[in-house]
Scaffold this motif. Structure first.
Motif, PDB file in Angstrom:
ATOM      1  N   ARG A   1       0.637  -2.970   1.301  1.00  0.00           N
ATOM      2  CA  ARG A   1       2.153  -3.004   0.565  1.00  0.00           C
ATOM      3  C   ARG A   1       3.208  -3.464   1.822  1.00  0.00           C
ATOM      4  NH1 ARG A   1       0.711   1.556  -2.653  1.00  0.00           N
ATOM      5  NH2 ARG A   1       2.131   3.054  -1.647  1.00  0.00           N
ATOM      6  N   SER A   2       3.369  -4.670   1.892  1.00  0.00           N
ATOM      7  CA  SER A   2       4.245  -5.344   2.884  1.00  0.00           C
ATOM      8  C   SER A   2       5.226  -6.287   1.927  1.00  0.00           C
ATOM      9  CB  SER A   2       3.447  -6.150   3.699  1.00  0.00           C
ATOM     10  OG  SER A   2       2.912  -7.272   3.007  1.00  0.00           O
TER      11      SER A   2
ATOM     12  N   SER B   1       5.426  -0.978   3.994  1.00  0.00           N
ATOM     13  CA  SER B   1       5.803   0.281   3.704  1.00  0.00           C
ATOM     14  C   SER B   1       5.395   1.443   4.620  1.00  0.00           C
ATOM     15  CB  SER B   1       4.884   0.496   2.316  1.00  0.00           C
ATOM     16  OG  SER B   1       4.987   2.123   1.941  1.00  0.00           O
ATOM     17  N   ARG B   2       6.330   2.322   4.749  1.00  0.00           N
ATOM     18  CA  ARG B   2       5.966   3.661   5.612  1.00  0.00           C
ATOM     19  C   ARG B   2       4.844   4.351   5.190  1.00  0.00           C
ATOM     20  NH1 ARG B   2       7.741   8.324   7.950  1.00  0.00           N
ATOM     21  NH2 ARG B   2       8.646   7.979  10.086  1.00  0.00           N
ATOM     22  N   GLN B   3       4.165   4.291   3.974  1.00  0.00           N
ATOM     23  CA  GLN B   3       3.203   4.907   3.438  1.00  0.00           C
ATOM     24  C   GLN B   3       2.026   4.503   4.456  1.00  0.00           C
ATOM     25  OE1 GLN B   3       2.809   7.166   0.702  1.00  0.00           O
ATOM     26  NE2 GLN B   3       5.138   7.173   0.760  1.00  0.00           N
ATOM     27  N   HIS B   4       1.950   3.588   5.060  1.00  0.00           N
ATOM     28  CA  HIS B   4       0.944   2.970   5.774  1.00  0.00           C
ATOM     29  C   HIS B   4       0.907   3.803   7.241  1.00  0.00           C
ATOM     30  CE1 HIS B   4      -0.980   0.374   3.143  1.00  0.00           C
ATOM     31  NE2 HIS B   4      -0.001  -0.457   3.127  1.00  0.00           N
ATOM     32  N   LEU B   5       1.988   4.654   7.342  1.00  0.00           N
ATOM     33  CA  LEU B   5       1.806   5.595   8.647  1.00  0.00           C
ATOM     34  C   LEU B   5       0.918   6.624   8.363  1.00  0.00           C
ATOM     35  CD1 LEU B   5       3.006   6.311  11.404  1.00  0.00           C
ATOM     36  CD2 LEU B   5       4.679   7.869  10.009  1.00  0.00           C
ATOM     37  N   GLU B   6       0.867   7.342   7.441  1.00  0.00           N
ATOM     38  CA  GLU B   6      -0.084   8.513   7.008  1.00  0.00           C
ATOM     39  C   GLU B   6      -1.395   7.735   6.423  1.00  0.00           C
ATOM     40  OE1 GLU B   6       0.072  11.472   7.858  1.00  0.00           O
ATOM     41  OE2 GLU B   6       2.206  11.137   8.648  1.00  0.00           O
ATOM     42  N   HIS B   7      -1.218   6.491   5.633  1.00  0.00           N
ATOM     43  CA  HIS B   7      -2.255   6.159   4.938  1.00  0.00           C
ATOM     44  C   HIS B   7      -2.481   4.432   5.547  1.00  0.00           C
ATOM     45  CE1 HIS B   7      -2.364   9.884   2.718  1.00  0.00           C
ATOM     46  NE2 HIS B   7      -1.182   9.340   2.435  1.00  0.00           N
ATOM     47  N   PRO B   8      -2.926   4.245   6.606  1.00  0.00           N
ATOM     48  CA  PRO B   8      -3.208   2.701   6.960  1.00  0.00           C
ATOM     49  C   PRO B   8      -4.210   2.137   5.844  1.00  0.00           C
ATOM     50  CG  PRO B   8      -3.597   4.135   8.840  1.00  0.00           C
ATOM     51  CD  PRO B   8      -3.576   5.048   7.287  1.00  0.00           C
ATOM     52  N   TYR B   9      -4.043   0.928   5.808  1.00  0.00           N
ATOM     53  CA  TYR B   9      -4.929  -0.177   5.226  1.00  0.00           C
ATOM     54  C   TYR B   9      -6.095  -0.317   6.118  1.00  0.00           C
ATOM     55  CZ  TYR B   9      -7.164  -3.545   2.128  1.00  0.00           C
ATOM     56  OH  TYR B   9      -8.027  -4.350   1.516  1.00  0.00           O
TER      57      TYR B   9
ATOM     58  N   PHE C   1      -0.237 -18.196   8.593  1.00  0.00           N
ATOM     59  CA  PHE C   1       0.825 -16.880   8.875  1.00  0.00           C
ATOM     60  C   PHE C   1       2.150 -17.113   8.151  1.00  0.00           C
ATOM     61  CE2 PHE C   1       2.834 -19.677  11.973  1.00  0.00           C
ATOM     62  CZ  PHE C   1       3.821 -19.080  12.177  1.00  0.00           C
ATOM     63  N   LEU C   2       2.538 -18.105   8.113  1.00  0.00           N
ATOM     64  CA  LEU C   2       3.831 -18.439   7.137  1.00  0.00           C
ATOM     65  C   LEU C   2       5.043 -17.776   7.784  1.00  0.00           C
ATOM     66  CD1 LEU C   2       2.649 -18.426   3.440  1.00  0.00           C
ATOM     67  CD2 LEU C   2       3.741 -20.245   4.722  1.00  0.00           C
ATOM     68  N   GLY C   3       4.977 -17.557   9.040  1.00  0.00           N
ATOM     69  CA  GLY C   3       6.124 -17.080   9.914  1.00  0.00           C
ATOM     70  C   GLY C   3       6.014 -15.721   9.923  1.00  0.00           C
ATOM     71  N   LEU C   4       5.053 -14.968   9.098  1.00  0.00           N
ATOM     72  CA  LEU C   4       5.219 -13.319   9.209  1.00  0.00           C
ATOM     73  C   LEU C   4       3.849 -12.957   9.958  1.00  0.00           C
ATOM     74  CD1 LEU C   4       5.508 -12.949   5.407  1.00  0.00           C
ATOM     75  CD2 LEU C   4       7.279 -13.403   7.010  1.00  0.00           C
ATOM     76  N   ASP C   5       3.664 -13.743  11.148  1.00  0.00           N
ATOM     77  CA  ASP C   5       2.966 -13.297  12.241  1.00  0.00           C
ATOM     78  C   ASP C   5       1.666 -12.356  11.659  1.00  0.00           C
ATOM     79  OD1 ASP C   5       4.646 -14.819  13.477  1.00  0.00           O
ATOM     80  OD2 ASP C   5       5.376 -13.505  15.004  1.00  0.00           O
ATOM     81  N   ASN C   6       1.962 -10.996  12.175  1.00  0.00           N
ATOM     82  CA  ASN C   6       0.678 -10.156  11.830  1.00  0.00           C
ATOM     83  C   ASN C   6       0.976  -9.179  10.772  1.00  0.00           C
ATOM     84  OD1 ASN C   6       2.899  -8.433  12.777  1.00  0.00           O
ATOM     85  ND2 ASN C   6       1.928  -7.323  14.305  1.00  0.00           N
ATOM     86  N   ILE C   7       1.344  -9.624   9.770  1.00  0.00           N
ATOM     87  CA  ILE C   7       1.837  -8.889   8.752  1.00  0.00           C
ATOM     88  C   ILE C   7       0.403  -8.517   7.830  1.00  0.00           C
ATOM     89  CG2 ILE C   7       2.112 -10.479   6.902  1.00  0.00           C
ATOM     90  CD1 ILE C   7       4.753  -8.816   5.941  1.00  0.00           C
ATOM     91  N   GLY C   8      -0.610  -9.208   7.885  1.00  0.00           N
ATOM     92  CA  GLY C   8      -1.738  -9.219   7.393  1.00  0.00           C
ATOM     93  C   GLY C   8      -2.855  -8.492   7.839  1.00  0.00           C
ATOM     94  N   VAL C   9      -3.841  -8.261   7.108  1.00  0.00           N
ATOM     95  CA  VAL C   9      -5.196  -7.626   7.829  1.00  0.00           C
ATOM     96  C   VAL C   9      -5.889  -8.586   8.625  1.00  0.00           C
ATOM     97  CG1 VAL C   9      -7.554  -7.028   7.073  1.00  0.00           C
ATOM     98  CG2 VAL C   9      -5.524  -6.606   5.468  1.00  0.00           C
ATOM     99  N   PHE C  10      -5.768  -9.940   8.629  1.00  0.00           N
ATOM    100  CA  PHE C  10      -6.522 -10.882   9.552  1.00  0.00           C
ATOM    101  C   PHE C  10      -5.053 -11.676  10.004  1.00  0.00           C
ATOM    102  CE2 PHE C  10      -9.204 -10.559   5.656  1.00  0.00           C
ATOM    103  CZ  PHE C  10     -10.408  -9.868   6.261  1.00  0.00           C
TER     104      PHE C  10
ATOM    105  N   GLN D   1     -14.001  -2.790  11.652  1.00  0.00           N
ATOM    106  CA  GLN D   1     -12.900  -2.420  10.793  1.00  0.00           C
ATOM    107  C   GLN D   1     -11.568  -3.170  11.150  1.00  0.00           C
ATOM    108  OE1 GLN D   1     -11.824   1.828  11.048  1.00  0.00           O
ATOM    109  NE2 GLN D   1     -13.404   2.405   9.739  1.00  0.00           N
ATOM    110  N   TYR D   2     -10.958  -3.573  10.035  1.00  0.00           N
ATOM    111  CA  TYR D   2      -9.572  -4.461  10.256  1.00  0.00           C
ATOM    112  C   TYR D   2      -8.572  -3.447   9.600  1.00  0.00           C
ATOM    113  CZ  TYR D   2     -12.835  -8.118  11.130  1.00  0.00           C
ATOM    114  OH  TYR D   2     -13.615  -9.188  11.627  1.00  0.00           O
TER     115      TYR D   2
END
Length: 874
Positions: A648-649, A736-744, A544-553, A752-753
């Motif tokens: 996009r993070s 990115s706030r783009q992931h509010l309307e368009h989650p990855y 996680f490299l200190g970034l906790d839940n930033i990724g898909v997994f 689904q993840y």
């Protein structure tokens, strides 16, 4: 820096002429619920040692308290205890929710503030706001438990317990007349409309060392007869015990009643077994709250004592309690110089901060106040941390002394038995995180280096010592799992601190500090290369490299797809690490030519790792996405296929931070390196097309080595400075706030993840639910990005401009962009046109109440849209 009295004390401490740092704010805010105190069978630290147990149960490894101090080995402790006549519990420590009780993980539920401190703690000030109604323990637990993760936390201010100003402001101030002579001033003010009762118990006690094997003899606190004054002696002389103290004396300027008991567990209450003493840890609670006179020791001695001040304060009334903790035996003149010492130390604190505060900040009283409170919070967050991991493992039946056949499995930190922590250490938050974390500590040393470079250097060196650094070269992460992986920022902090200290000293710098750190960081760099580069392709993982839940997994666990990740942040961090080692080696090579070979070594490492992020030609299995102009993690599947995980993070922005600038003339001082570097590039022409190399001079002849060339800088900044993506009103968002309307969304095995923009508290339980990198603003990463912009400006200069914000038509130099980003971050803490500070959220009391509006909290992270503080509050 302008010489002043506080600076003189720092110099005396450095030269070991006077131990001005022997006493400080070294108590934790929470010792219960920690790994050190966990002796459960299942590793459930929160439920093994609870807040309810804390008042009755002696700790094994440390102590906690309200606004307290201790000596630097926490043998003797002093803190505040309060009772308002309504609470079911004597208030001796900060209450908060355990991890499973809060809808967003653990969280302190108190209102306290670190207002001021000098680096030697010659002057300190703390404020605790104590409600006059019964403390709403049950309401806080039940209401938070009923709330879901999509709802905000239920805070103490939300309960209504401060309505109509029915509370006390209790200030605790400390001033040192000498290294072992501490004056204490407690000021209680009734902010309410009617008279209200208050019991104040300044408490002195010994940490319970005697109950453990080898703990030495039992110390004693005992009453001293002094006409008209309450006074006692603390005696702990034991020549066989390494933590022995000289005799100390606590005296009060009034004849307040003295209470005594033992810092021993109340086994009868907790476990139904016999007590070691008839007088136990929670005696003052039983005496004050329940009126049990038999709870305290009539013989006026013990290992825990307090002066008891029972009072009723009229509306608006102020009462002051004066005490002195000193090796000097008290007499009739003990308080003669009390007020003068306080006045002098506060004047000296003002002079110290005036000397280091920039004129532009001094000109704005609000900015100056925020800066001083910020540094006070850093200084108050020092904590004595004691953890003999080998002994702790033995006590858990999992150590080297336990026969293999009987050794318990699944015990934490079983591979770290070499560790022996017995030091004052900078903590992330002494309630929520009362344990160090390697990368947090490295960031802490940048501001602490402004006020006390000696302490900052000592802290960085601490993590590299043999009793911290693993024999295999890994830095310890944090006590819940020392073997986890934090981003490698230690070399960067080392070099930054060296340069700050060099400017402070106005000489060649502390080269010996740099040499020591470099020798240990070489081992740590080798650990990364050997352990985290799975295929030897210069592509790195780190969990996680200190970034906790930033990724898909959850990147600290095996992937549900099988396979593994090429991490864009892990690889960028390693370029960053290598660059910093290159900078350190270059600085050392100027003093000793043998380090020139290390300059070459880290130059080659930097090029090789950076090139792995974007190989020559268009490759679909590399981190740089040419179409998007962004870096992504790459998922490598068991069948040999690979795909980019297009979240996009800030993972994709971190390569911007990996920039090293070299001043004109440095290469001329390293002729052997310059020759070999040229030969290396001739053998590897593929490196020339994927990064910025130091072959072209920039402004003032500077050279730059970076992952990103000019084209990549422009493409990344166009996204970073886009207000619909990363550029919030208060800094760079984690996602990115783009992931509010368009989650990855990633699909695998019918499941689904999903990664969506969440600007505040986490909406999942990953990593405990009290951390979120999917939208909020995180200060350390923003600081790195501001620094990167300044380095880019140093190379490109005034002619390089970008649109800021993206789409605005406004062109700025990178210096101006750095200033704009810095101002957005700073505005989190400053009053706006309405008088509100964005970091305080919608808490109107902080905006409107004159007794709250100048108080500033410094949170773990900040809401990506509103700027409201989230997570740990100190």
């Amino acid at each position: 820096m302008i010489p002043n009295a506080e600076q003189a004390r720092l110099d005396e401490a450095r030269m070991k002429q006077a131990d001005w740092k022997k006493w400080g704010p070294y108590l934790s805010e929470r010792q219960w619920g920690t790994v050190r105190e966990d002796y459960s069978d299942n590793g459930d630290a929160w439920n093994y040692f609870t807040h309810d147990h804390a008042r009755s149960r002696a700790y094994r490894w440390g102590e906690d308290g309200l606004g307290g101090i201790s000596d630097d080995h926490q043998v003797l402790c002093f803190a505040l205890a309060l009772w308002n006549g309504q609470d079911p519990i004597l208030k001796e420590r900060a209450f908060g929710l355990a991890n499973e009780e809060g809808n967003h993980g653990e969280d302190v539920k108190e209102c306290y503030f670190y207002i001021d401190s000098t680096p030697t703690h010659s002057y300190m000030k703390y404020l605790y706001k104590y409600p006059q109604a019964a403390y709403p323990y049950l309401d806080l637990i039940q209401t938070n438990r009923q709330r879901g993760r999509q709802q905000p936390e239920y805070e103490l201010l939300d309960t209504g317990v401060f309505d109509n100003n029915r509370y006390f402001d209790v200030f605790v101030e400390y001033a040192k007349a000498g290294p072992e002579d501490v004056l204490v001033r407690i000021t209680a003010i009734n902010r309410g409309p009617v008279a209200a009762p208050l019991h104040v118990l300044p408490t002195l006690w010994f940490r319970n060392t005697w109950a453990a094997p080898g703990g030495g003899s039992k110390p004693v606190l005992e009453k001293i007869d002094l006409p008209g004054r309450a006074a006692l002696r603390a005696h702990h002389t034991d020549p066989l015990f390494r933590e022995s103290l000289a005799d100390y004396h606590l005296s009060c300027d009034t004849d307040a009643p003295l209470l005594f008991t033992e810092n021993e567990t109340n086994n009868a209450r907790l476990f139904g077994t016999q007590n070691a003493s008839p007088h136990v840890k929670d005696a003052f609670h039983n005496f004050v709250v329940h009126g049990d006179a038999s709870a305290v020791n009539p013989a006026q001695q013990g290992t825990k004592a307090a002066t008891h001040h029972a009072m009723t304060l009229a509306a608006g009334e102020t009462r002051v309690i004066r005490l002195r903790l000193s090796t000097r035996r008290p007499d009739a003149s003990t308080f003669a110089d009390f007020d003068d010492v306080f006045t002098t130390r506060l004047d000296e604190a003002d002079a110290f901060y005036e000397a280091l505060t920039p004129p532009a900040v001094t000109a704005d009283p609000d900015r100056a106040s925020v800066m001083r409170q910020a540094l006070a919070g850093m200084l108050w967050s020092k904590q004595y941390f004691y953890y003999d991991v080998g002994l702790w493992l033995d006590e858990h039946g999992a150590g080297a002394e336990t026969p293999q056949a009987r050794r318990r499995q699944g015990v934490r930190n079983v591979d770290w038995g070499h560790m022996y922590n017995d030091d004052i250490i900078s903590m992330p938050d002494k309630w929520e995180y009362p344990w160090y974390a390697a990368w947090d500590l490295a960031f802490h040393m940048i501001p602490l280096g402004m006020v006390d470079p000696d302490f900052a250097k000592q802290q960085l060196g601490l993590m590299l010592r043999n009793d911290y650094l693993h024999p295999n070269g890994q830095l310890p992460a944090y006590e819940w799992n020392f073997g986890d992986v934090n981003p490698p920022v230690h070399a960067w902090a080392t070099m930054q601190l060296y340069l700050v200290d060099k400017e402070h000293r106005d000489d060649d710098g502390d080269v010996e500090f740099l040499k020591y750190a470099f020798s240990k960081l070489l081992v740590n760099f080798t650990w990364w290369v050997n352990r985290k580069d799975r295929t030897g392709a210069n592509v790195f993982e780190g969990g996680f490299l200190g970034l906790d839940n930033i990724g898909v997994f959850d990147r600290s666990k095996p992937l549900p797809t099988g396979g593994y990740l090429d991490q864009a942040d892990g690889t960028a961090w390693m370029v960053f690490f290598s660059q910093q080692m290159l900078r350190i080696a270059g600085e050392l090579a100027v003093h000793e030519p043998l380090y020139e070979e290390f300059v070459e070594k880290f130059y080659c490492h930097t090029l090789s790792i950076a090139a792995a992020m974007d190989r020559v030609g268009e490759c679909n299995d590399e981190m740089w996405d040419e179409q998007d102009g962004f870096f992504y993690d790459v998922l490598r599947l068991p069948d040999g296929n690979a795909q980019r995980l297009k979240v996009r993070s800030i993972v994709g922005l971190l390569p911007l931070a990996a920039i090293a600038i070299f001043e004109e003339g440095m290469l001329e001082k390293l002729p052997n390196f310059r020759k070999r570097a040229g030969e290396f590039l001739m053998r590897h022409p593929e490196f020339k097309g994927s990064m910025h190399l130091p072959d072209q001079p920039g402004v003032s002849g500077r050279r730059m080595l970076a992952i990103v060339d000019e084209r990549k800088v422009r493409r990344l900044l166009s996204r970073m400075l886009d207000e619909s993506e990363f550029f919030s009103p208060h800094g760079i968002r984690g996602l990115s706030r783009q992931h509010l309307e368009h989650p990855y969304v990633f699909e695998h095995g019918g499941g689904q993840y999903r990664v969506g923009y969440v600007p505040g508290d986490s909406d999942s339980g990953m990593f405990g639910g009290n951390s979120n990198w999917r939208g909020p603003v995180w200060m350390p990463i923003n600081f790195l990005l501001v620094s990167a912009l300044l380095r880019l400006y140093a190379y490109y200069g005034e002619d390089f401009k970008v649109e800021c914000p993206t789409g605005s038509g406004q062109m700025m130099t990178l210096m101006e962009v750095a200033h704009e980003l810095g101002e957005r971050i700073t505005r989190l803490f400053l009053r706006d046109a309405t008088g509100a500070r964005p970091a305080n959220g919608d808490a109107h009391r902080f905006r409107d109440d004159p007794h709250w509006r100048d108080l500033v909290l410094f949170h773990e992270y900040f809401h990506g849209d509103t700027g409201a503080g989230v997570g740990a509050s100190h």
